[in-house]
Motif scaffolding. Structure first.
Motif, PDB file in Angstrom:
ATOM      1  N   MET A   1      23.310 -32.106  46.592  1.00 61.50           N
ATOM      2  CA  MET A   1      22.178 -32.540  45.801  1.00 61.50           C
ATOM      3  C   MET A   1      21.997 -31.576  44.628  1.00 61.50           C
ATOM      4  SD  MET A   1      18.171 -32.886  46.896  1.00 61.50           S
ATOM      5  CE  MET A   1      18.279 -34.519  47.568  1.00 61.50           C
ATOM      6  N   SER A   2      21.732 -32.108  43.445  1.00 59.55           N
ATOM      7  CA  SER A   2      21.525 -31.257  42.277  1.00 59.55           C
ATOM      8  C   SER A   2      20.078 -30.777  42.228  1.00 59.55           C
ATOM      9  CB  SER A   2      21.880 -32.013  41.008  1.00 59.55           C
ATOM     10  OG  SER A   2      21.006 -33.103  40.833  1.00 59.55           O
ATOM     11  N   ARG A   3      19.879 -29.708  41.498  1.00 58.36           N
ATOM     12  CA  ARG A   3      18.542 -29.147  41.396  1.00 58.36           C
ATOM     13  C   ARG A   3      17.663 -30.042  40.524  1.00 58.36           C
ATOM     14  NH1 ARG A   3      18.276 -26.685  36.403  1.00 58.36           N
ATOM     15  NH2 ARG A   3      20.296 -26.308  35.463  1.00 58.36           N
ATOM     16  N   PRO A   4      16.342 -30.016  40.725  1.00 59.82           N
ATOM     17  CA  PRO A   4      15.439 -30.840  39.917  1.00 59.82           C
ATOM     18  C   PRO A   4      15.470 -30.405  38.447  1.00 59.82           C
ATOM     19  CG  PRO A   4      14.290 -29.900  41.814  1.00 59.82           C
ATOM     20  CD  PRO A   4      15.653 -29.275  41.767  1.00 59.82           C
ATOM     21  N   TYR A   5      15.343 -31.378  37.559  1.00 61.30           N
ATOM     22  CA  TYR A   5      15.315 -31.086  36.133  1.00 61.30           C
ATOM     23  C   TYR A   5      13.984 -30.451  35.764  1.00 61.30           C
ATOM     24  CZ  TYR A   5      15.489 -31.593  31.100  1.00 61.30           C
ATOM     25  OH  TYR A   5      15.479 -31.328  29.753  1.00 61.30           O
ATOM     26  N   VAL A   6      14.044 -29.397  34.948  1.00 61.30           N
ATOM     27  CA  VAL A   6      12.845 -28.725  34.446  1.00 61.30           C
ATOM     28  C   VAL A   6      12.746 -29.044  32.954  1.00 61.30           C
ATOM     29  CG1 VAL A   6      11.700 -26.514  34.084  1.00 61.30           C
ATOM     30  CG2 VAL A   6      13.107 -26.874  36.132  1.00 61.30           C
ATOM     31  N   PRO A   7      11.737 -29.829  32.544  1.00 60.40           N
ATOM     32  CA  PRO A   7      11.624 -30.213  31.133  1.00 60.40           C
ATOM     33  C   PRO A   7      11.556 -28.998  30.211  1.00 60.40           C
ATOM     34  CG  PRO A   7      10.093 -31.473  32.468  1.00 60.40           C
ATOM     35  CD  PRO A   7      10.656 -30.387  33.353  1.00 60.40           C
ATOM     36  N   ILE A   8      12.185 -29.135  29.020  1.00 60.65           N
ATOM     37  CA  ILE A   8      12.154 -28.062  28.041  1.00 60.65           C
ATOM     38  C   ILE A   8      10.994 -28.287  27.075  1.00 60.65           C
ATOM     39  CG2 ILE A   8      14.645 -27.709  28.232  1.00 60.65           C
ATOM     40  CD1 ILE A   8      14.857 -29.009  25.393  1.00 60.65           C
ATOM     41  N   ASN A   9      10.678 -27.268  26.314  1.00 59.01           N
ATOM     42  CA  ASN A   9       9.616 -27.330  25.326  1.00 59.01           C
ATOM     43  C   ASN A   9       9.987 -28.292  24.196  1.00 59.01           C
ATOM     44  OD1 ASN A   9       8.687 -26.184  22.550  1.00 59.01           O
ATOM     45  ND2 ASN A   9       7.145 -25.554  24.036  1.00 59.01           N
ATOM     46  N   CYS A  10       8.989 -29.023  23.691  1.00 60.41           N
ATOM     47  CA  CYS A  10       9.213 -29.989  22.608  1.00 60.41           C
ATOM     48  C   CYS A  10       9.739 -29.312  21.339  1.00 60.41           C
ATOM     49  CB  CYS A  10       7.925 -30.733  22.280  1.00 60.41           C
ATOM     50  SG  CYS A  10       7.361 -31.799  23.607  1.00 60.41           S
ATOM     51  N   GLU A  11       9.231 -28.140  21.031  1.00 60.14           N
ATOM     52  CA  GLU A  11       9.689 -27.439  19.829  1.00 60.14           C
ATOM     53  C   GLU A  11      11.133 -26.970  19.979  1.00 60.14           C
ATOM     54  OE1 GLU A  11       6.393 -25.026  17.752  1.00 60.14           O
ATOM     55  OE2 GLU A  11       5.812 -25.169  19.879  1.00 60.14           O
ATOM     56  N   PHE A  12      11.517 -26.531  21.174  1.00 54.08           N
ATOM     57  CA  PHE A  12      12.907 -26.155  21.401  1.00 54.08           C
ATOM     58  C   PHE A  12      13.791 -27.399  21.324  1.00 54.08           C
ATOM     59  CE2 PHE A  12      16.532 -24.792  24.170  1.00 54.08           C
ATOM     60  CZ  PHE A  12      17.008 -23.809  23.326  1.00 54.08           C
ATOM     61  N   HIS A  13      13.286 -28.513  21.801  1.00 55.36           N
ATOM     62  CA  HIS A  13      13.998 -29.791  21.688  1.00 55.36           C
ATOM     63  C   HIS A  13      14.235 -30.106  20.211  1.00 55.36           C
ATOM     64  CE1 HIS A  13      14.903 -34.065  22.145  1.00 55.36           C
ATOM     65  NE2 HIS A  13      15.107 -33.819  23.425  1.00 55.36           N
ATOM     66  N   ASP A  14      13.227 -29.849  19.371  1.00 58.74           N
ATOM     67  CA  ASP A  14      13.370 -30.062  17.928  1.00 58.74           C
ATOM     68  C   ASP A  14      14.469 -29.178  17.343  1.00 58.74           C
ATOM     69  OD1 ASP A  14      11.309 -31.915  18.021  1.00 58.74           O
ATOM     70  OD2 ASP A  14       9.799 -30.538  17.205  1.00 58.74           O
ATOM     71  N   VAL A  15      14.580 -27.940  17.837  1.00 61.22           N
ATOM     72  CA  VAL A  15      15.643 -27.039  17.384  1.00 61.22           C
ATOM     73  C   VAL A  15      17.005 -27.670  17.700  1.00 61.22           C
ATOM     74  CG1 VAL A  15      16.759 -24.793  17.788  1.00 61.22           C
ATOM     75  CG2 VAL A  15      14.260 -24.938  17.588  1.00 61.22           C
ATOM     76  N   LEU A  16      17.158 -28.195  18.901  1.00 66.07           N
ATOM     77  CA  LEU A  16      18.420 -28.826  19.292  1.00 66.07           C
ATOM     78  C   LEU A  16      18.734 -30.029  18.404  1.00 66.07           C
ATOM     79  CD1 LEU A  16      18.022 -28.749  23.177  1.00 66.07           C
ATOM     80  CD2 LEU A  16      19.304 -27.152  21.739  1.00 66.07           C
ATOM     81  N   GLU A  17      17.727 -30.844  18.140  1.00 67.58           N
ATOM     82  CA  GLU A  17      17.929 -32.018  17.291  1.00 67.58           C
ATOM     83  C   GLU A  17      18.305 -31.616  15.869  1.00 67.58           C
ATOM     84  OE1 GLU A  17      14.367 -34.332  17.758  1.00 67.58           O
ATOM     85  OE2 GLU A  17      15.171 -35.359  19.510  1.00 67.58           O
ATOM     86  N   THR A  18      17.683 -30.566  15.356  1.00 66.60           N
ATOM     87  CA  THR A  18      18.001 -30.093  14.007  1.00 66.60           C
ATOM     88  C   THR A  18      19.455 -29.640  13.930  1.00 66.60           C
ATOM     89  OG1 THR A  18      15.719 -29.440  13.579  1.00 66.60           O
ATOM     90  CG2 THR A  18      17.416 -28.384  12.233  1.00 66.60           C
ATOM     91  N   VAL A  19      19.887 -28.884  14.916  1.00 62.39           N
ATOM     92  CA  VAL A  19      21.279 -28.424  14.953  1.00 62.39           C
ATOM     93  C   VAL A  19      22.220 -29.630  15.033  1.00 62.39           C
ATOM     94  CG1 VAL A  19      22.992 -27.181  16.333  1.00 62.39           C
ATOM     95  CG2 VAL A  19      20.766 -26.153  15.891  1.00 62.39           C
ATOM     96  N   ALA A  20      21.863 -30.628  15.832  1.00 57.26           N
ATOM     97  CA  ALA A  20      22.699 -31.828  15.964  1.00 57.26           C
ATOM     98  C   ALA A  20      22.813 -32.570  14.635  1.00 57.26           C
ATOM     99  CB  ALA A  20      22.137 -32.741  17.047  1.00 57.26           C
ATOM    100  N   VAL A  21      21.698 -32.734  13.944  1.00 61.51           N
ATOM    101  CA  VAL A  21      21.685 -33.449  12.662  1.00 61.51           C
ATOM    102  C   VAL A  21      22.502 -32.695  11.615  1.00 61.51           C
ATOM    103  CG1 VAL A  21      20.174 -34.130  10.748  1.00 61.51           C
ATOM    104  CG2 VAL A  21      19.537 -34.687  13.081  1.00 61.51           C
ATOM    105  N   GLN A  22      22.469 -31.379  11.674  1.00 59.70           N
ATOM    106  CA  GLN A  22      23.224 -30.569  10.711  1.00 59.70           C
ATOM    107  C   GLN A  22      24.729 -30.591  10.971  1.00 59.70           C
ATOM    108  OE1 GLN A  22      21.265 -26.782  11.142  1.00 59.70           O
ATOM    109  NE2 GLN A  22      19.647 -27.333   9.695  1.00 59.70           N
ATOM    110  N   ARG A  23      25.123 -31.073  12.156  1.00 57.57           N
ATOM    111  CA  ARG A  23      26.539 -31.216  12.527  1.00 57.57           C
ATOM    112  C   ARG A  23      27.308 -29.902  12.407  1.00 57.57           C
ATOM    113  NH1 ARG A  23      28.494 -36.389  12.856  1.00 57.57           N
ATOM    114  NH2 ARG A  23      30.513 -35.694  12.104  1.00 57.57           N
ATOM    115  N   ARG A  24      26.627 -28.801  12.771  1.00 57.49           N
ATOM    116  CA  ARG A  24      27.253 -27.478  12.719  1.00 57.49           C
ATOM    117  C   ARG A  24      27.704 -27.055  14.103  1.00 57.49           C
ATOM    118  NH1 ARG A  24      23.889 -23.216  11.797  1.00 57.49           N
ATOM    119  NH2 ARG A  24      22.077 -24.380  12.477  1.00 57.49           N
TER     120      ARG A  24
END
Length: 86
Positions: A1-24
């Protein structure tokens, strides 16, 4: 069984999305099974399924967002309050 997912912060999620959009390719430190691993990849996609958020990297690897320690030098713990998935 895998461990339960722990939601991340919305602002950190925004950081991930920004990096994804920049395609770096950026350094990404993840913790899996108690050990740290440093990757250098592009984030291709960020998705959620059954309450677990993941990112797909350009090498095909799928990483749970709660496994990320840092991305492009930004530390997850700089944003302490988690988002709640609906």
């Amino acid at each position: 069984m895998s461990r339960p997912y722990v939601p991340i912060n919305c602002e950190f999620h925004d950081v991930l999305e920004t990096v994804a959009v920049q395609r770096r390719a950026v350094p990404i430190v993840i913790e899996e099974n108690g050990s740290m691993q440093t990757l250098h990849n592009r984030i291709v996609d960020i998705t959620a399924h059954d309450g677990v958020e993941t990112m797909r990297l350009d090498d095909g690897r799928i990483v749970r967002l709660d496994a990320i320690v840092t991305v492009d030098g930004v530390h997850r713990d700089a944003y302490p309050t988690a988002c709640i998935l609906r």
